[in-house]
Scaffold this motif. Structure first.
Motif, PDB file in Angstrom:
ATOM      1  N   GLY A   1       5.604  11.482  -1.215  1.00  0.00           N
ATOM      2  CA  GLY A   1       5.289  12.849  -1.585  1.00  0.00           C
ATOM      3  C   GLY A   1       5.077  13.753  -0.391  1.00  0.00           C
ATOM      4  O   GLY A   1       5.744  13.650   0.642  1.00  0.00           O
ATOM      5  N   CYS A   2       4.110  14.654  -0.521  1.00  0.00           N
ATOM      6  CA  CYS A   2       3.851  15.619   0.543  1.00  0.00           C
ATOM      7  C   CYS A   2       3.267  14.969   1.785  1.00  0.00           C
ATOM      8  O   CYS A   2       3.256  15.590   2.852  1.00  0.00           O
ATOM      9  CB  CYS A   2       2.928  16.716   0.031  1.00  0.00           C
ATOM     10  N   ASN A   3       2.773  13.738   1.684  1.00  0.00           N
ATOM     11  CA  ASN A   3       2.344  13.008   2.867  1.00  0.00           C
ATOM     12  C   ASN A   3       3.537  12.760   3.800  1.00  0.00           C
ATOM     13  O   ASN A   3       3.383  12.730   5.016  1.00  0.00           O
ATOM     14  CB  ASN A   3       1.704  11.679   2.463  1.00  0.00           C
ATOM     15  N   ALA A   4       4.708  12.595   3.205  1.00  0.00           N
ATOM     16  CA  ALA A   4       5.942  12.470   3.990  1.00  0.00           C
ATOM     17  C   ALA A   4       6.607  13.822   4.196  1.00  0.00           C
ATOM     18  O   ALA A   4       7.195  14.086   5.240  1.00  0.00           O
ATOM     19  CB  ALA A   4       6.907  11.509   3.289  1.00  0.00           C
ATOM     20  N   GLY A   5       6.520  14.690   3.182  1.00  0.00           N
ATOM     21  CA  GLY A   5       7.144  16.003   3.270  1.00  0.00           C
ATOM     22  C   GLY A   5       8.336  16.159   2.360  1.00  0.00           C
ATOM     23  O   GLY A   5       9.379  16.683   2.762  1.00  0.00           O
TER      24      GLY A   5
ATOM     25  N   THR B   1       0.848  -1.188   0.000  1.00  0.00           N
ATOM     26  CA  THR B   1       0.000   0.000   0.000  1.00  0.00           C
ATOM     27  C   THR B   1       0.885   1.239   0.000  1.00  0.00           C
ATOM     28  O   THR B   1       1.835   1.338   0.794  1.00  0.00           O
ATOM     29  CB  THR B   1      -0.928   0.028   1.229  1.00  0.00           C
ATOM     30  N   LEU B   2       0.575   2.166  -0.886  1.00  0.00           N
ATOM     31  CA  LEU B   2       1.317   3.420  -0.983  1.00  0.00           C
ATOM     32  C   LEU B   2       0.399   4.548  -0.529  1.00  0.00           C
ATOM     33  O   LEU B   2      -0.710   4.701  -1.060  1.00  0.00           O
ATOM     34  CB  LEU B   2       1.797   3.672  -2.421  1.00  0.00           C
ATOM     35  N   PHE B   3       0.865   5.340   0.414  1.00  0.00           N
ATOM     36  CA  PHE B   3       0.059   6.436   0.946  1.00  0.00           C
ATOM     37  C   PHE B   3       0.596   7.759   0.405  1.00  0.00           C
ATOM     38  O   PHE B   3       1.697   8.187   0.753  1.00  0.00           O
ATOM     39  CB  PHE B   3       0.066   6.412   2.475  1.00  0.00           C
ATOM     40  N   ALA B   4      -0.182   8.368  -0.463  1.00  0.00           N
ATOM     41  CA  ALA B   4       0.187   9.623  -1.118  1.00  0.00           C
ATOM     42  C   ALA B   4      -0.965  10.610  -0.959  1.00  0.00           C
ATOM     43  O   ALA B   4      -1.479  11.170  -1.918  1.00  0.00           O
ATOM     44  CB  ALA B   4       0.511   9.383  -2.593  1.00  0.00           C
ATOM     45  N   GLU B   5      -1.372  10.830   0.297  1.00  0.00           N
ATOM     46  CA  GLU B   5      -2.561  11.634   0.590  1.00  0.00           C
ATOM     47  C   GLU B   5      -2.345  13.128   0.421  1.00  0.00           C
ATOM     48  O   GLU B   5      -3.298  13.901   0.458  1.00  0.00           O
ATOM     49  CB  GLU B   5      -2.998  11.404   2.038  1.00  0.00           C
ATOM     50  N   GLY B   6      -1.113  13.581   0.276  1.00  0.00           N
ATOM     51  CA  GLY B   6      -0.844  15.007   0.307  1.00  0.00           C
ATOM     52  C   GLY B   6      -0.482  15.432   1.717  1.00  0.00           C
ATOM     53  O   GLY B   6      -0.407  14.634   2.658  1.00  0.00           O
ATOM     54  N   CYS B   7      -0.249  16.731   1.881  1.00  0.00           N
ATOM     55  CA  CYS B   7       0.239  17.272   3.148  1.00  0.00           C
ATOM     56  C   CYS B   7      -0.712  16.954   4.297  1.00  0.00           C
ATOM     57  O   CYS B   7      -1.924  17.114   4.188  1.00  0.00           O
ATOM     58  CB  CYS B   7       0.395  18.786   2.998  1.00  0.00           C
ATOM     59  N   ARG B   8      -0.136  16.482   5.415  1.00  0.00           N
ATOM     60  CA  ARG B   8      -0.862  16.198   6.655  1.00  0.00           C
ATOM     61  C   ARG B   8      -1.995  15.196   6.421  1.00  0.00           C
ATOM     62  O   ARG B   8      -3.114  15.359   6.883  1.00  0.00           O
ATOM     63  CB  ARG B   8      -1.415  17.497   7.232  1.00  0.00           C
ATOM     64  N   GLY B   9      -1.688  14.137   5.696  1.00  0.00           N
ATOM     65  CA  GLY B   9      -2.682  13.095   5.490  1.00  0.00           C
ATOM     66  C   GLY B   9      -3.082  12.464   6.806  1.00  0.00           C
ATOM     67  O   GLY B   9      -2.246  12.199   7.671  1.00  0.00           O
ATOM     68  N   HIS B  10      -4.377  12.199   6.971  1.00  0.00           N
ATOM     69  CA  HIS B  10      -4.842  11.695   8.258  1.00  0.00           C
ATOM     70  C   HIS B  10      -4.352  10.269   8.511  1.00  0.00           C
ATOM     71  O   HIS B  10      -4.051   9.901   9.644  1.00  0.00           O
ATOM     72  CB  HIS B  10      -6.369  11.766   8.347  1.00  0.00           C
TER      73      HIS B  10
ATOM     74  N   SER C   1      12.998  17.105   8.560  1.00  0.00           N
ATOM     75  CA  SER C   1      11.725  16.682   9.138  1.00  0.00           C
ATOM     76  C   SER C   1      11.136  15.467   8.428  1.00  0.00           C
ATOM     77  O   SER C   1      10.039  15.034   8.790  1.00  0.00           O
ATOM     78  CB  SER C   1      10.716  17.834   9.062  1.00  0.00           C
ATOM     79  N   LEU C   2      11.842  14.951   7.444  1.00  0.00           N
ATOM     80  CA  LEU C   2      11.307  13.846   6.663  1.00  0.00           C
ATOM     81  C   LEU C   2      11.267  12.579   7.507  1.00  0.00           C
ATOM     82  O   LEU C   2      12.300  12.111   7.991  1.00  0.00           O
ATOM     83  CB  LEU C   2      12.171  13.617   5.421  1.00  0.00           C
ATOM     84  N   PRO C   3      10.095  11.984   7.705  1.00  0.00           N
ATOM     85  CA  PRO C   3      10.037  10.755   8.492  1.00  0.00           C
ATOM     86  C   PRO C   3      10.601   9.583   7.707  1.00  0.00           C
ATOM     87  O   PRO C   3      10.812   9.663   6.486  1.00  0.00           O
ATOM     88  CB  PRO C   3       8.534  10.574   8.745  1.00  0.00           C
ATOM     89  N   GLN C   4      10.850   8.496   8.397  1.00  0.00           N
ATOM     90  CA  GLN C   4      11.131   7.238   7.702  1.00  0.00           C
ATOM     91  C   GLN C   4       9.947   6.950   6.788  1.00  0.00           C
ATOM     92  O   GLN C   4       8.802   6.995   7.221  1.00  0.00           O
ATOM     93  CB  GLN C   4      11.297   6.115   8.722  1.00  0.00           C
TER      94      GLN C   4
END
Length: 548
Positions: free
Chosen positions: A324-328, A183-192, A311-314
């Motif tokens: 993407g922006c979900n990670a920053g 599963t790839l999470f690419a929700e955009g900035c501050r994805g819930h 600030s980039l998380p693992q």
């Protein structure tokens, strides 16, 4: 409750540049490796592009890699930057133009394009579908699914047809389980979901807190004699006396121009109102010259992650990747995140195809991604820019700008030190009693406008009788704590008038106008008590942006 379930090799959450680039690259690489993959993209907007908002300047590097023939394929990327200017505004009338030679090199835009990111995503979705990707717009991913070992194994979509009290209405359709090997999470900035995954797997351990800005944008039809296709204006300074950030104005194609203000959310005065600051900005003669006699067509707002590499998380976890922006992955030095988001999706696709080709269904930790990412131009670019935003936060626009000029123009971003900003944005507000009130002028209806007319142009739509998607951890906190201490700043940091303090028989009441929400996520970020939690409303709800 019995739910329907579907199985895929890969499920991608979010039809933005990261998710769609990952989908296209997956199918390209799978075909080259002789694999047959089932890939689906889930998008909460009513259509692809409905929730997409960006400045937007495109550096075409990732697009060149993904589709070298994008021009022949008819990509909506046609207006090259022909002229650019950078200004420091010193007052409501004054300012200076900064010489190009004094700008940090990442701010130069030669070879870039003025685009609508929403239209680019619509085009990318068409390419993905031609490659065999299934795209499901109007379906909001509600939560991740976990297997018996705790690895991510797909998502659960949100129910359709729930009443405000959570009870099923006639025609209620339960959410579906979309199960996947990856599963790839690419929700955009501050994805819930991204927030949940970061907390569950400790992905941000050892990192600086993520830092955010709120971008507010309008699309205008310019007067024909004022339109200059390819012209790019950037600037900082006035009216942001108590915040950092900057403005942009881009002349695109077909007589359109975009104007916007980006306000860093680490500001300290709770009376600051980003929406009203934007309305003031447009009155400055520099911008008014381009907007005068034009017509405002659309309005929108969205937060962006500006923390960069520090600030980039693992980005990896068992069974999933954060992209993407979900990670920053936005490059704050370039003020661009499209090419970086796309590249992160492409690197993820390369990792998955290698794993799938090897028949790896074991721990599914995707650890190869870390090495692939660190060996890419994306990591090198983010590393070179890691000090850009912290320098501005620490030293301000003048000294920070000088630091960034030296670091990038003379040292190529290789200064042997790393600056940090370890104060989260929600913790920066001062008590209202210690701050000056800011009085904003009334809108003139020509260049400046009120919130409600702006929300109308965002084409925002939410079914009224559905559970409120803006959830309060403590319903009493806004009046009990935030109002006396900070004069409840949600009234001002929300650009869409979602939050109000209503006088009810002499007592204040905190009201949430959820139907106004444009899904910017500023409330989830800036609330000083972190008491507001943004969750997705019923699929298809929210703004419907044209050409943004």
């Amino acid at each position: 409750m019995q739910r329907e379930s579907m199985e895929f090799d890969v499920v991608i959450v979010g039809a933005g540049p990261a998710g769609l680039a990952a989908a296209c690259r997956l199918m390209q690489q799978a075909a080259a490796a002789g694999l047959t993959l089932s890939v689906c993209v889930v998008e909460k907007g009513a259509e692809v592009g409905a929730h997409i908002l960006s400045g937007a300047l495109l550096e075409p590097r990732a697009l060149d890699e993904l589709f070298p023939d994008w021009r022949q394929r008819g990509a909506p990327v046609t207006t090259a930057v022909s002229e650019e200017r950078l200004y420091m505004l010193t007052s409501e009338q004054g300012g200076i133009e900064l010489p190009p030679a004094l700008l940090p090199t990442p701010l130069h835009n030669n070879g870039n394009y003025i685009i609508s990111l929403g239209n680019l995503c619509r085009w990318l979705a068409a390419q993905a579908e031609q490659l065999g990707v299934a795209i499901f717009p109007g379906f909001a991913a509600r939560s991740p699914l976990y297997d018996d070992q705790g690895a991510v194994c797909g998502i659960l979509t949100g129910d359709m047809g729930l009443a405000a009290d959570g009870s099923p209405k006639p025609g209620h359709v339960p959410g579906m389980e979309l199960r996947a090997r990856y599963t790839l999470f690419a929700e955009g900035c501050r994805g819930h979901i991204g927030k949940e995954l970061i907390a569950r797997f400790g992905l941000d351990q050892g990192r600086d807190p993520q830092h955010y800005a709120l971008g507010i944008k309008e699309l205008w039809r310019a007067a024909s004699h004022r339109h200059q296709p390819g012209l790019v204006l950037h600037g900082t300074g006035w009216p942001l006396a108590e915040a950092q950030g900057g403005f942009f104005l881009y002349h695109g194609d077909e007589g359109l121009l975009t104007v916007g203000l980006i306000v860093d959310l680490d500001y300290s005065n709770p009376y600051l109102d980003p929406f009203e600051e934007f309305q003031r900005l447009k009155q400055h003669p520099l911008l008014a010259h381009h907007l005068f006699e034009g017509k405002r067509l659309a309005f929108g707002a969205r937060t962006l992650a500006k923390g960069g590499l520090n600030s980039l998380p693992q980005m990896t976890m068992p069974g999933a990747l954060l992209l993407g922006c979900n990670a920053g992955t936005l490059n704050g030095a370039k003020l661009k995140g499209i090419h970086t988001a796309m590249k992160s999706g492409m690197l993820a696709a390369d990792t998955l195809v290698q794993s799938l080709a090897g028949g790896d269904a074991g721990a599914r930790r995707l650890t190869d991604f870390d090495a692939i990412f660190k060996d890419s131009w994306l990591h090198r670019e983010l590393y070179q820019s890691r000090n850009f935003i912290p320098a501005l936060h620490k030293f301000g626009p003048w000294l920070g700008g000088a630091f960034n000029y030296l670091n990038h123009n003379w040292l190529g971003g290789r200064l042997p030190l790393t600056l940090h900003d370890r104060t989260p944005d929600h913790a920066t507000l001062f008590p209202a009693a210690e701050c000056r009130k800011i009085h904003y002028p009334r809108p003139d209806g020509q260049l400046s406008f009120n919130r409600l007319s702006s929300v109308y142009l965002a084409n925002t739509g939410h079914i009224e009788d559905q559970p409120c998607h803006l959830q309060l951890g403590d319903p009493e906190l806004p009046i009990r704590d935030n109002l006396p201490r900070f004069d409840e700043p949600a009234q001002r940091y929300c650009p869409a008038g979602v939050y109000e303090i209503i006088d009810t028989d002499g007592s204040p009441r905190f009201q949430i106008n959820a139907a106004n929400c444009v899904h910017c996520k500023a409330c989830d970020i800036k609330d000083p008590a972190q008491n507001i939690r943004w969750t997705p409303p019923e699929g298809g709800s929210g703004p419907n942006y044209p050409n943004m």
